[in-house]
Design a protein around this motif. Structure first.
Motif, mmCIF file in Angstrom:
data_model
loop_
_atom_site.group_PDB
_atom_site.id
_atom_site.type_symbol
_atom_site.label_atom_id
_atom_site.label_comp_id
_atom_site.label_asym_id
_atom_site.label_seq_id
_atom_site.Cartn_x
_atom_site.Cartn_y
_atom_site.Cartn_z
ATOM 1 N N PHE A 1 -2.023 7.105 6.015
ATOM 2 C CA PHE A 1 -2.382 6.544 4.711
ATOM 3 C C PHE A 1 -1.279 6.784 3.684
ATOM 4 N N THR A 2 -0.294 5.909 3.766
ATOM 5 C CA THR A 2 0.886 5.967 2.915
ATOM 6 C C THR A 2 0.798 4.891 1.831
ATOM 7 N N ILE A 3 1.692 4.977 0.877
ATOM 8 C CA ILE A 3 1.777 3.944 -0.157
ATOM 9 C C ILE A 3 1.980 2.584 0.510
ATOM 10 N N GLU A 4 2.810 2.549 1.537
ATOM 11 C CA GLU A 4 3.110 1.292 2.226
ATOM 12 C C GLU A 4 1.850 0.687 2.839
ATOM 13 N N LEU A 5 0.994 1.525 3.421
ATOM 14 C CA LEU A 5 -0.235 1.006 4.023
ATOM 15 C C LEU A 5 -1.144 0.430 2.938
ATOM 16 N N PHE A 6 -1.307 1.142 1.829
ATOM 17 C CA PHE A 6 -2.146 0.634 0.739
ATOM 18 C C PHE A 6 -1.543 -0.631 0.129
ATOM 19 N N ILE B 1 -5.211 -8.629 0.925
ATOM 20 C CA ILE B 1 -6.308 -9.092 0.069
ATOM 21 C C ILE B 1 -5.834 -10.275 -0.770
ATOM 22 N N GLU B 2 -4.659 -10.142 -1.353
ATOM 23 C CA GLU B 2 -4.130 -11.203 -2.215
ATOM 24 C C GLU B 2 -3.877 -12.490 -1.432
ATOM 25 N N LYS B 3 -3.393 -12.363 -0.179
ATOM 26 C CA LYS B 3 -3.141 -13.543 0.655
ATOM 27 C C LYS B 3 -4.422 -14.040 1.328
ATOM 28 N N LYS B 4 -5.500 -13.305 1.127
ATOM 29 C CA LYS B 4 -6.799 -13.629 1.719
ATOM 30 C C LYS B 4 -6.786 -13.590 3.250
ATOM 31 N N THR B 5 -5.919 -12.752 3.817
ATOM 32 C CA THR B 5 -5.951 -12.532 5.260
ATOM 33 C C THR B 5 -6.866 -11.356 5.595
ATOM 34 N N LEU B 6 -7.307 -10.645 4.562
ATOM 35 C CA LEU B 6 -8.293 -9.576 4.694
ATOM 36 C C LEU B 6 -9.261 -9.761 3.528
ATOM 37 N N SER B 7 -10.530 -9.950 3.864
ATOM 38 C CA SER B 7 -11.506 -10.152 2.792
ATOM 39 C C SER B 7 -11.685 -8.853 2.013
ATOM 40 N N LEU B 8 -12.068 -8.986 0.767
ATOM 41 C CA LEU B 8 -12.311 -7.811 -0.059
ATOM 42 C C LEU B 8 -13.456 -6.988 0.530
ATOM 43 N N GLU B 9 -14.444 -7.664 1.070
ATOM 44 C CA GLU B 9 -15.572 -6.959 1.703
ATOM 45 C C GLU B 9 -15.100 -6.108 2.881
ATOM 46 N N SER B 10 -14.242 -6.682 3.725
ATOM 47 C CA SER B 10 -13.717 -5.928 4.868
ATOM 48 C C SER B 10 -12.830 -4.773 4.395
ATOM 49 N N ALA B 11 -12.022 -5.045 3.394
ATOM 50 C CA ALA B 11 -11.141 -4.005 2.858
ATOM 51 C C ALA B 11 -11.949 -2.841 2.307
ATOM 52 N N TYR C 1 -0.257 5.720 -6.395
ATOM 53 C CA TYR C 1 1.003 5.054 -6.709
ATOM 54 C C TYR C 1 1.147 3.690 -6.042
ATOM 55 N N SER C 2 0.083 3.234 -5.407
ATOM 56 C CA SER C 2 0.144 1.967 -4.685
ATOM 57 C C SER C 2 -0.199 0.790 -5.600
ATOM 58 N N LEU C 3 0.210 -0.386 -5.166
ATOM 59 C CA LEU C 3 -0.156 -1.619 -5.868
ATOM 60 C C LEU C 3 -1.673 -1.830 -5.831
ATOM 61 N N LEU C 4 -2.284 -1.385 -4.749
ATOM 62 C CA LEU C 4 -3.724 -1.559 -4.570
ATOM 63 C C LEU C 4 -4.517 -0.791 -5.631
ATOM 64 N N ASN D 1 -8.564 7.781 -5.509
ATOM 65 C CA ASN D 1 -7.624 8.092 -6.577
ATOM 66 C C ASN D 1 -7.753 9.546 -7.016
ATOM 67 N N ARG D 2 -6.638 10.246 -7.078
ATOM 68 C CA ARG D 2 -6.670 11.636 -7.545
ATOM 69 C C ARG D 2 -6.882 11.719 -9.046
ATOM 70 N N TRP D 3 -6.388 10.733 -9.790
ATOM 71 C CA TRP D 3 -6.491 10.737 -11.246
ATOM 72 C C TRP D 3 -7.061 9.414 -11.728
ATOM 73 N N PRO D 4 -8.372 9.198 -11.520
ATOM 74 C CA PRO D 4 -8.955 7.926 -11.962
ATOM 75 C C PRO D 4 -8.862 7.790 -13.484
ATOM 76 N N SER D 5 -8.699 6.583 -13.917
ATOM 77 C CA SER D 5 -8.558 6.277 -15.330
ATOM 78 C C SER D 5 -9.833 6.646 -16.095
ATOM 79 N N SER D 6 -9.726 7.593 -17.009
ATOM 80 C CA SER D 6 -10.908 8.028 -17.765
ATOM 81 C C SER D 6 -11.368 6.961 -18.757
ATOM 82 N N GLU D 7 -10.488 6.013 -19.100
ATOM 83 C CA GLU D 7 -10.895 4.927 -19.999
ATOM 84 C C GLU D 7 -11.983 4.066 -19.358
#
Length: 189
Positions: A60-65, A72-82, A105-108, A143-149
């Motif tokens: 589970f690296t940044i690259e994998l996420f 997900i963005e290309k719709k080759t993996l559904s959000l439900e499956s993800a 630190y991932s785009l995801l 996420n280790r530091w979820p956005s408190s906002e």
């Protein structure tokens, strides 16, 4: 009688096999239909259950996420499956008490935050409550530091799940997941 070094070698080989199996199955996800994806995700989740901390951090690296984000963005993996995969990753991360910083630190991570906000801003009749719950759980568990906002989104959403009175096994698993995710709010502050 087995030798200590032989046992250690066998464990290393098993770990390599699990990480290699995970990589192979994960690579196949993009070329599958949704039904097949769910089957592969069940297999991936089984491998995740067997992983120790070192294997977990190797996979589970940044690259994998980032790859999951692109799928997900290309719709080759559904959000439900993800979310089926990501919730399981987050659940295991918490149960095994693994300090997994790669998601942060991932785009995801950033995209999930945007999806949570977008889903929450929809009108009541347009909102997909299950999607919002799944996204909040994934984001908070990974996420280790979820956005408190965004506490004003996470807390009511997950408390609603946690307060379910249904006693079915599936409902209880949903409650457990929601409570585990809620436990991560402000954890690192």
């Amino acid at each position: 009688m087995s030798l200590p070094n032989a046992d250690k070698c066998e464990k290393v080989v098993q770990a390599l096999n699990r990480t290699e199996q995970f990589s192979k199955l994960f690579d196949e996800l993009e070329r599958c239909r949704e039904v097949e994806q769910k089957q592969k995700i069940e297999e991936l989740n089984g491998l995740i259950n067997e992983m120790d901390e070192e294997e977990f951090l190797t996979v589970f690296t940044i690259e994998l996420f980032d790859t999951i984000y692109r799928m997900i963005e290309k719709k080759t993996l559904s959000l439900e499956s993800a979310t089926l995969l990501l919730k399981h990753v987050g659940y295991n991360k918490e149960l095994k008490m693994i300090d997994l910083g790669s998601f942060d630190y991932s785009l995801l991570s950033e995209r999930m935050k945007e999806m949570i906000i977008d889903e929450n801003e929809k009108k009541k009749e347009e909102m997909n409550e299950k999607r919002l719950i799944d996204l909040c759980e994934c984001y908070l568990l990974l996420n280790r530091w979820p956005s408190s906002e965004m506490d004003s989104i996470y807390v009511p959403c997950l408390l609603k799940v946690a307060l379910k009175k249904d006693e079915t096994e599936e409902a209880q698993k949903e409650v457990e997941m929601a409570l585990l995710a809620l436990g991560n709010i402000g954890y690192w502050v």
